[in-house]
Design an enzyme around this catalytic site. Structure first.
Site, PDB file in Angstrom:
ATOM      1  N   GLU A  90      -0.917 -33.664   6.149  1.00 49.11           N
ATOM      2  CA  GLU A  90       0.236 -33.823   5.266  1.00 49.11           C
ATOM      3  C   GLU A  90       1.136 -32.610   5.520  1.00 49.11           C
ATOM      4  O   GLU A  90       0.659 -31.474   5.459  1.00 49.11           O
ATOM      5  CB  GLU A  90      -0.245 -33.842   3.808  1.00 49.11           C
ATOM      6  CG  GLU A  90       0.866 -34.209   2.864  1.00 49.11           C
ATOM      7  CD  GLU A  90       0.416 -34.248   1.403  1.00 49.11           C
ATOM      8  OE1 GLU A  90      -0.800 -34.229   1.134  1.00 49.11           O
ATOM      9  OE2 GLU A  90       1.316 -34.276   0.553  1.00 49.11           O
TER      10      GLU A  90
ATOM     11  N   LYS B 235      -4.008 -25.781   1.115  1.00 46.87           N
ATOM     12  CA  LYS B 235      -2.603 -25.435   1.363  1.00 46.87           C
ATOM     13  C   LYS B 235      -1.904 -25.068   0.063  1.00 46.87           C
ATOM     14  O   LYS B 235      -1.043 -24.199   0.038  1.00 46.87           O
ATOM     15  CB  LYS B 235      -1.882 -26.619   2.007  1.00 46.87           C
ATOM     16  CG  LYS B 235      -2.319 -26.923   3.413  1.00 46.87           C
ATOM     17  CD  LYS B 235      -1.363 -27.932   4.040  1.00 46.87           C
ATOM     18  CE  LYS B 235      -2.043 -29.090   4.731  1.00 46.87           C
ATOM     19  NZ  LYS B 235      -2.192 -30.274   3.882  1.00 46.87           N
TER      20      LYS B 235
ATOM     21  N   ARG C 133     -16.288 -30.793   4.790  1.00 50.70           N
ATOM     22  CA  ARG C 133     -15.169 -29.910   5.116  1.00 50.70           C
ATOM     23  C   ARG C 133     -15.697 -28.502   5.345  1.00 50.70           C
ATOM     24  O   ARG C 133     -16.781 -28.149   4.898  1.00 50.70           O
ATOM     25  CB  ARG C 133     -14.105 -29.953   4.028  1.00 50.70           C
ATOM     26  CG  ARG C 133     -14.542 -29.468   2.671  1.00 50.70           C
ATOM     27  CD  ARG C 133     -13.520 -29.820   1.590  1.00 50.70           C
ATOM     28  NE  ARG C 133     -12.234 -29.193   1.796  1.00 50.70           N
ATOM     29  CZ  ARG C 133     -11.093 -29.870   1.972  1.00 50.70           C
ATOM     30  NH1 ARG C 133     -11.094 -31.182   1.969  1.00 50.70           N
ATOM     31  NH2 ARG C 133      -9.975 -29.241   2.128  1.00 50.70           N
TER      32      ARG C 133
HETATM   33  P1  ATP Z   1      -5.457 -29.010   1.894  1.00 47.27           P
HETATM   34  O1  ATP Z   1      -5.970 -29.121   0.506  1.00 47.27           O
HETATM   35  O2  ATP Z   1      -5.809 -27.732   2.531  1.00 47.27           O
HETATM   36  O3  ATP Z   1      -4.023 -29.343   1.994  1.00 47.27           O
HETATM   37  P2  ATP Z   1      -5.974 -31.608   2.844  1.00 47.27           P
HETATM   38  O4  ATP Z   1      -7.233 -32.305   3.177  1.00 47.27           O
HETATM   39  O5  ATP Z   1      -5.181 -32.113   1.715  1.00 47.27           O
HETATM   40  O6  ATP Z   1      -6.302 -30.080   2.707  1.00 47.27           O
HETATM   41  P3  ATP Z   1      -4.432 -32.675   4.965  1.00 47.27           P
HETATM   42  O7  ATP Z   1      -3.197 -32.144   5.575  1.00 47.27           O
HETATM   43  O8  ATP Z   1      -4.351 -33.907   4.178  1.00 47.27           O
HETATM   44  O9  ATP Z   1      -5.045 -31.504   4.105  1.00 47.27           O
HETATM   45  O10 ATP Z   1      -5.584 -32.792   6.046  1.00 47.27           O
HETATM   46  C1  ATP Z   1      -5.454 -33.268   7.372  1.00 47.27           C
HETATM   47  C2  ATP Z   1      -6.834 -33.482   7.921  1.00 47.27           C
HETATM   48  O11 ATP Z   1      -7.547 -32.248   7.947  1.00 47.27           O
HETATM   49  C3  ATP Z   1      -7.626 -34.425   7.049  1.00 47.27           C
HETATM   50  O12 ATP Z   1      -8.251 -35.374   7.869  1.00 47.27           O
HETATM   51  C4  ATP Z   1      -8.617 -33.535   6.349  1.00 47.27           C
HETATM   52  O13 ATP Z   1      -9.801 -34.229   6.102  1.00 47.27           O
HETATM   53  C5  ATP Z   1      -8.803 -32.395   7.334  1.00 47.27           C
HETATM   54  N1  ATP Z   1      -9.171 -31.167   6.634  1.00 47.27           N
HETATM   55  C6  ATP Z   1      -8.467 -30.522   5.679  1.00 47.27           C
HETATM   56  N2  ATP Z   1      -9.138 -29.442   5.214  1.00 47.27           N
HETATM   57  C7  ATP Z   1     -10.300 -29.392   5.911  1.00 47.27           C
HETATM   58  C8  ATP Z   1     -11.436 -28.515   5.913  1.00 47.27           C
HETATM   59  N3  ATP Z   1     -11.509 -27.468   5.085  1.00 47.27           N
HETATM   60  N4  ATP Z   1     -12.441 -28.777   6.775  1.00 47.27           N
HETATM   61  C9  ATP Z   1     -12.374 -29.828   7.610  1.00 47.27           C
HETATM   62  N5  ATP Z   1     -11.345 -30.691   7.667  1.00 47.27           N
HETATM   63  C10 ATP Z   1     -10.322 -30.490   6.831  1.00 47.27           C
HETATM   64 MG    MG Z   2      -4.083 -33.771   1.454  1.00 41.71          MG
END
Ligand code: ATP
Ligand code: MG
Length: 549
Positions: free
Chosen positions: A33, A267, A257
């Site tokens: 995202e 983020k 994760r």
């Molecule tokens: P954040 O809360 O940090 O924004 P998110 O999962 O909402 O994390 P996205 O941008 O939606 O962030 O994630 C893109 C991809 O990265 C998704 O497939 C997610 O599962 C993966 N991802 C995000 N954080 C992690 C993590 N800590 N470990 C492994 N994969 C991750």
């Molecule tokens: Mg997300």
């Protein structure tokens, strides 16, 4: 080290699917995202998704999951692209979920036509109250029985801007008594009169994550849609939409994760640190972002190695930050030139040295296959050495300088301390030594044995630099798990600035890509804040793990 690695569970699955002919080709995607910069957790997902298609063929798409108009920015899109490429991966297609808004809208209409979706005028509070609890079923409301024609008409009005934000939503008609709360008629479209970073003001209704994600996978014919464990409960819904819409059967798989000690990894939280100026920006070298790690001096190879070592788990776990540091240390040990810099200087005078103008030759990296070449190091009568390398009253087993003691000056001669001078505050300012001309490194015939070797920089040739030393960003292992605000646990000593460090002249030409070992002091890289007058070096990592014991 050519030991066969055992397959992780996702690789096993894929090998079976390819063997059985279930899919002709593997297609994965990385779906960030664009609401912030990517962090080391994303690096794990990137290495996994791109790594699988590197290993098994097929390809990986980059899809920006930009269905939420409010938090997304083009700056984030650009930084995310840069970070993936820097890590060493290239996507096949660059796609935006927002490009599918038209298709997703058509899918929603199709669900309405199949009597599988309805417009609900309830408020968010009413919907929550009707939803039940994990142990009690939810209750259907009167809107659930609207006719297909009425729903089509209302949904068209929603799309055409007839209603304000929150007036109604489109919900899937599934099962208000399902044991899976997510299946109790989830909202699939909401009204949001907001400008979108790509589609502008074309839309005032936006699909919810669950309605956009699986369908986007399906549109792209993604075979293995890999996500983190929070989405396990969403899988049933993912499959339901695909089945009812009769579209390409993408399948979702979940892995744990990455959580890392002494940092936060969301983020949203990292954005708070940036907005509240608790760090200098997304790329502050203390941040767990990919851009922060890059600026800190991490290499893509070290991050890929880290992701490889931690592997793919099915259970949540917490990985030690020291493992990440181990990986960069190993990598830089092979790559970084050994140079000399004095961080906390005092002067050493060689009282019997007359050979000003002497230039020594230093080997850059004894650990590298080609030894990293050599360089010239000017020597002189007056040198800078580290304050901590002299002790007026030496401790036991002290092998460095003290009155009467001898050490080797790296690449140069053995010296013996004859005397020292203090200022009015009692601080040592100068150490006076004599040297042994026959003891030169490489051609030593002096027969003298010393245990300690110290680094130095010639005062006549030294350049001045700033050095930034970093420590962990938080004082506790899991700031998220502590009581109160995670920001209460920031480490006030996470950055120390030394503004008068003496470096050997060779380092004056260091550029942003270069990384060095400052002998005995750690691995360093040039920071982007450097100017021609004042180079700035970041400590990537110390030479040893100093947190243990
Ligand atoms: P954040 O809360 O940090 O924004 P998110 O999962 O909402 O994390 P996205 O941008 O939606 O962030 O994630 C893109 C991809 O990265 C998704 O497939 C997610 O599962 C993966 N991802 C995000 N954080 C992690 C993590 N800590 N470990 C492994 N994969 C991750
Ligand atoms: Mg997300």
């Amino acid at each position: 080290m050519s030991e066969e690695k055992s397959l992780n569970f996702i690789e096993e699955l894929i090998e079976n699917d390819l063997k059985s002919g279930k899919y002709e080709m593997l297609v994965t995607r990385f779906p960030p995202e664009p609401n912030g910069y990517l962090h080391i957790g994303h690096a794990k997902a990137i290495c996994l998704n791109f790594g699988l298609t590197q290993k098994y063929g097929g390809y990986t798409n980059l899809r920006f999951d930009d269905t939420n108009p409010v938090t997304e920015k083009t700056e984030y899109v650009n930084s995310q692209q840069e970070d993936i490429q820097w890590l060493g991966f290239q996507w096949k297609n660059e796609l935006f979920a927002s490009d599918y808004f038209g298709q997703l809208h058509a899918y929603a209409v199709k669900l309405i036509e199949k009597n599988l979706a309805y417009v609900d005028d309830s408020t968010a509070e009413e919907i929550a109250a009707q939803k039940g609890t994990p142990t009690e079923p939810g209750v259907p409301n009167q809107y659930r029985e609207r006719s297909i024609a009425e729903n089509l008409d209302l949904f068209a009005k929603m799309k055409n801007g007839a209603f304000p934000d929150g007036a109604c939503t489109l919900r899937a008609k599934i099962d208000m008594a399902s044991p899976n709360m997510l299946m109790r008629d989830p909202i699939i479209y909401r009204i949001k009169h907001a400008h979108h970073h790509r589609t502008g003001d074309t839309w005032c209704i936006y699909p919810m994550y669950d309605f956009a994600h699986g369908q986007s996978d399906s549109i792209e014919q993604i075979t293995h849609s890999i996500c983190t464990l929070e989405y396990v409960a969403h899988r049933e819904l993912y499959d339901w939409f695909i089945e009812k819409l009769e579209i390409f059967p993408s399948k979702q798989y979940e892995f744990a994760r990455l959580n890392l000690t002494y940092t936060v990894m969301s983020k949203r939280k990292l954005l708070q640190l940036v907005n509240e100026k608790l760090v200098s920006g997304w790329d502050d070298p203390r941040m767990p972002t990919i851009s922060g790690l890059r600026r800190r001096g991490y290499t893509p190879e070290s991050i890929r190695e880290f992701c490889e070592r931690i592997g793919i788990a099915k259970r949540e776990n917490l990985i030690e930050l020291s493992l990440l540091e181990f990986c960069i240390r190993e990598d830089l040990n092979k790559k970084a030139s050994r140079v000399m810099a004095v961080l906390d200087p005092i002067k050493l005078v060689i009282t019997n040295y007359e050979g000003d103008g002497e230039v020594l030759i230093g080997e850059n990296n004894p650990e590298a296959e080609d030894k990293g070449g050599t360089r010239e190091i000017p020597f002189g009568r007056e040198l800078w050495i580290e304050r901590e390398d002299f002790m007026e009253e030496p401790a036991k087993k002290w092998f460095r300088l003290a009155p009467g003691a001898m050490v080797r000056l790296k690449f140069a001669y053995i010296v013996k301390c004859d005397n020292f001078i203090k200022d009015e505050h009692g601080n040592v300012t100068e150490v006076h030594c004599s040297y042994f001309p026959e003891s030169k490194s490489g051609s030593d015939t002096s027969g003298i044995n010393v245990k300690g070797t110290i680094h130095w920089v010639s005062t006549a040739h030294a350049k001045t630099a700033e050095v930034r030393l970093y420590d962990r960003l938080f004082t506790v292992e899991s700031p998220d798990a502590e009581e109160g605000d995670f920001k209460d646990y920031l480490n006030p000593g996470s950055m120390q600035v030394l503004d008068k460090v003496y470096i050997e002249p060779y380092l004056a030409t260091a550029s942003l890509e270069n990384r060095y070992q400052f002998i005995r002091k750690g691995y360093f890289c040039v920071d982007k804040d450097s100017t021609a007058d004042k180079p700035i070096f970041n400590r990537v990592v110390s030479l040893k793990d100093s947190w243990k014991g």
